[in-house]
Design a protein around this motif. Structure first.
Motif, PDB file in Angstrom:
ATOM      1  N   LEU A 299       4.168   3.698  -4.321  1.00  0.00           N
ATOM      2  CA  LEU A 299       4.644   2.483  -4.977  1.00  0.00           C
ATOM      3  C   LEU A 299       3.555   1.925  -5.889  1.00  0.00           C
ATOM      4  N   ASN A 300       3.956   1.151  -6.856  1.00  0.00           N
ATOM      5  CA  ASN A 300       3.014   0.518  -7.777  1.00  0.00           C
ATOM      6  C   ASN A 300       2.177   1.537  -8.530  1.00  0.00           C
ATOM      7  N   GLY A 301       2.780   2.686  -8.823  1.00  0.00           N
ATOM      8  CA  GLY A 301       2.038   3.733  -9.511  1.00  0.00           C
ATOM      9  C   GLY A 301       1.516   3.313 -10.865  1.00  0.00           C
ATOM     10  N   ASN A 302       2.264   2.461 -11.566  1.00  0.00           N
ATOM     11  CA  ASN A 302       1.851   2.065 -12.911  1.00  0.00           C
ATOM     12  C   ASN A 302       0.636   1.160 -12.915  1.00  0.00           C
ATOM     13  N   ARG A 303       0.396   0.489 -11.791  1.00  0.00           N
ATOM     14  CA  ARG A 303      -0.783  -0.365 -11.741  1.00  0.00           C
ATOM     15  C   ARG A 303      -1.746   0.101 -10.646  1.00  0.00           C
ATOM     16  N   SER A 304      -1.645   1.370 -10.307  1.00  0.00           N
ATOM     17  CA  SER A 304      -2.409   1.899  -9.178  1.00  0.00           C
ATOM     18  C   SER A 304      -3.910   1.800  -9.384  1.00  0.00           C
ATOM     19  N   GLU A 305      -4.357   1.777 -10.659  1.00  0.00           N
ATOM     20  CA  GLU A 305      -5.803   1.705 -10.891  1.00  0.00           C
ATOM     21  C   GLU A 305      -6.377   0.372 -10.418  1.00  0.00           C
ATOM     22  N   LYS A 306      -5.495  -0.616 -10.122  1.00  0.00           N
ATOM     23  CA  LYS A 306      -5.955  -1.927  -9.662  1.00  0.00           C
ATOM     24  C   LYS A 306      -5.760  -2.106  -8.160  1.00  0.00           C
ATOM     25  N   VAL A 307      -5.300  -1.060  -7.484  1.00  0.00           N
ATOM     26  CA  VAL A 307      -4.996  -1.143  -6.064  1.00  0.00           C
ATOM     27  C   VAL A 307      -5.987  -0.298  -5.278  1.00  0.00           C
ATOM     28  N   LEU A 308      -6.466  -0.824  -4.153  1.00  0.00           N
ATOM     29  CA  LEU A 308      -7.360  -0.048  -3.310  1.00  0.00           C
ATOM     30  C   LEU A 308      -6.632   1.172  -2.762  1.00  0.00           C
ATOM     31  N   THR A 309      -7.345   2.275  -2.642  1.00  0.00           N
ATOM     32  CA  THR A 309      -6.759   3.485  -2.073  1.00  0.00           C
ATOM     33  C   THR A 309      -6.131   3.206  -0.713  1.00  0.00           C
ATOM     34  N   SER A 310      -6.809   2.419   0.099  1.00  0.00           N
ATOM     35  CA  SER A 310      -6.334   2.157   1.463  1.00  0.00           C
ATOM     36  C   SER A 310      -5.113   1.247   1.493  1.00  0.00           C
ATOM     37  N   ALA A 311      -4.738   0.649   0.345  1.00  0.00           N
ATOM     38  CA  ALA A 311      -3.589  -0.256   0.294  1.00  0.00           C
ATOM     39  C   ALA A 311      -2.373   0.357  -0.395  1.00  0.00           C
ATOM     40  N   ILE A 312      -2.509   1.576  -0.906  1.00  0.00           N
ATOM     41  CA  ILE A 312      -1.404   2.228  -1.602  1.00  0.00           C
ATOM     42  C   ILE A 312      -0.285   2.556  -0.616  1.00  0.00           C
ATOM     43  N   GLU A 313       0.931   2.122  -0.937  1.00  0.00           N
ATOM     44  CA  GLU A 313       2.083   2.375  -0.081  1.00  0.00           C
ATOM     45  C   GLU A 313       2.867   3.601  -0.554  1.00  0.00           C
TER      46      GLU A 313
ATOM     47  N   ILE B 115       4.012  14.235  12.593  1.00  0.00           N
ATOM     48  CA  ILE B 115       3.199  13.381  11.716  1.00  0.00           C
ATOM     49  C   ILE B 115       4.006  12.953  10.501  1.00  0.00           C
ATOM     50  N   TYR B 116       4.673  13.897   9.870  1.00  0.00           N
ATOM     51  CA  TYR B 116       5.457  13.593   8.669  1.00  0.00           C
ATOM     52  C   TYR B 116       6.569  12.597   8.960  1.00  0.00           C
ATOM     53  N   PHE B 117       7.285  12.797  10.058  1.00  0.00           N
ATOM     54  CA  PHE B 117       8.476  11.992  10.305  1.00  0.00           C
ATOM     55  C   PHE B 117       8.183  10.693  11.042  1.00  0.00           C
ATOM     56  N   GLN B 118       6.907  10.405  11.283  1.00  0.00           N
ATOM     57  CA  GLN B 118       6.527   9.059  11.701  1.00  0.00           C
ATOM     58  C   GLN B 118       6.622   8.096  10.519  1.00  0.00           C
ATOM     59  N   LYS B 119       6.550   8.656   9.315  1.00  0.00           N
ATOM     60  CA  LYS B 119       6.690   7.899   8.069  1.00  0.00           C
ATOM     61  C   LYS B 119       5.799   6.652   8.028  1.00  0.00           C
ATOM     62  N   PRO B 120       4.489   6.860   8.062  1.00  0.00           N
ATOM     63  CA  PRO B 120       3.592   5.705   7.955  1.00  0.00           C
ATOM     64  C   PRO B 120       3.778   4.989   6.619  1.00  0.00           C
ATOM     65  N   ARG B 121       3.508   3.702   6.601  1.00  0.00           N
ATOM     66  CA  ARG B 121       3.718   2.903   5.387  1.00  0.00           C
ATOM     67  C   ARG B 121       2.686   3.227   4.309  1.00  0.00           C
ATOM     68  N   LEU B 122       1.446   3.456   4.719  1.00  0.00           N
ATOM     69  CA  LEU B 122       0.352   3.630   3.772  1.00  0.00           C
ATOM     70  C   LEU B 122      -0.025   5.093   3.605  1.00  0.00           C
ATOM     71  N   LEU B 123      -0.359   5.477   2.401  1.00  0.00           N
ATOM     72  CA  LEU B 123      -0.844   6.829   2.128  1.00  0.00           C
ATOM     73  C   LEU B 123      -2.117   7.114   2.914  1.00  0.00           C
ATOM     74  N   PHE B 124      -2.987   6.141   3.000  1.00  0.00           N
ATOM     75  CA  PHE B 124      -4.244   6.327   3.736  1.00  0.00           C
ATOM     76  C   PHE B 124      -3.974   6.666   5.196  1.00  0.00           C
ATOM     77  N   GLU B 125      -2.964   6.034   5.786  1.00  0.00           N
ATOM     78  CA  GLU B 125      -2.621   6.297   7.185  1.00  0.00           C
ATOM     79  C   GLU B 125      -2.100   7.723   7.364  1.00  0.00           C
ATOM     80  N   LEU B 126      -1.243   8.156   6.454  1.00  0.00           N
ATOM     81  CA  LEU B 126      -0.727   9.522   6.514  1.00  0.00           C
ATOM     82  C   LEU B 126      -1.868  10.519   6.399  1.00  0.00           C
TER      83      LEU B 126
END
Length: 213
Positions: free
Chosen positions: A59-73, A108-119
């Motif tokens: 999510l928020n790919g267009n403004r991803s440069e302003k988002v922390l890696t650990s907060a990317i959903e 792991i995949y089908f737990q569907k964590p919210r954050l990319l960092f968590e996955l």
């Protein structure tokens, strides 16, 4: 050997793990700004059509440069989990060790964590167990450049490998890059380097770690 600092990666290339051999610890950067078209949300696998990129939509790919890696959903509006899993089954279903690891990965995949960092962290922890890597994993608490990290953590001797491995980099581009010993792969006659650790695990199973030296 010093600790190694990497950014979070999705199904990292085997070279990522080769770089950790002998390290005191792994530090994961959680406070850098997210960069698109990197291993943070993509990996490279081998299919009958050659190397193929699997990308986790965020999510928020267009403004991803302003988002922390650990907060990317992760963007679950796209059915990427099913697509990635089916692609892995097609590419590796007949390999010697796919069934050996499939149930663990499926969970792991089908737990569907919210954050990319968590996955990425869940997958990384699983790969550490598979490869019998026992070094601790630490998460950074604030961002420091490579030149200043040691000033803020003087007790840590650190090798900065952030954005050292990229999908665009040619194999062996870095003169000090550790290589992975060639092993039989499912498709083609020539060894394809820089594939995800999944390729090595599905082909070599518990012996995969011996190919990282």
């Amino acid at each position: 050997m010093p600790a190694v600092l990497f950014e979070s990666q999705y199904n990292p290339p085997a070279t990522f793990f080769a770089e950790l051999l002998g390290a005191d610890a792994l530090w994961l950067e959680a406070h850098d700004h997210y960069h698109k078209q990197t291993y943070r949300n993509r990996c490279l696998i081998l299919t009958a059509q050659g190397a193929q990129v699997l990308t986790v939509p965020v999510l928020n790919g267009n403004r991803s440069e302003k988002v922390l890696t650990s907060a990317i959903e992760i963007d679950y509006r796209q059915n990427w989990v099913h697509r990635h899993w089916r692609t892995l089954q097609t590419a590796y279903g007949s390999t010697p060790y796919f069934e050996y690891y499939a149930d663990y990965l499926h969970d792991i995949y089908f737990q569907k964590p919210r954050l990319l960092f968590e996955l990425n962290l869940s997958l990384l922890t699983f790969y550490f167990r598979c490869l019998r890597l026992r070094l601790p994993i630490h998460i950074t608490t604030e961002y420091h450049s490579g030149s200043t990290f040691g000033q803020h953590t003087p007790s840590v001797s650190l090798l900065d490998r952030r954005d050292w491995l990229t999908p665009k980099a040619a194999a062996g581009a870095s003169p000090d890059r550790k290589s992975v010993r060639p092993y039989p792969q499912t498709f083609g006659k020539d060894f394809v380097p820089d594939l995800s650790i999944l390729d090595l695990l599905f082909m070599q199973g518990p012996a995969a770690g011996t190919f990282l030296a």
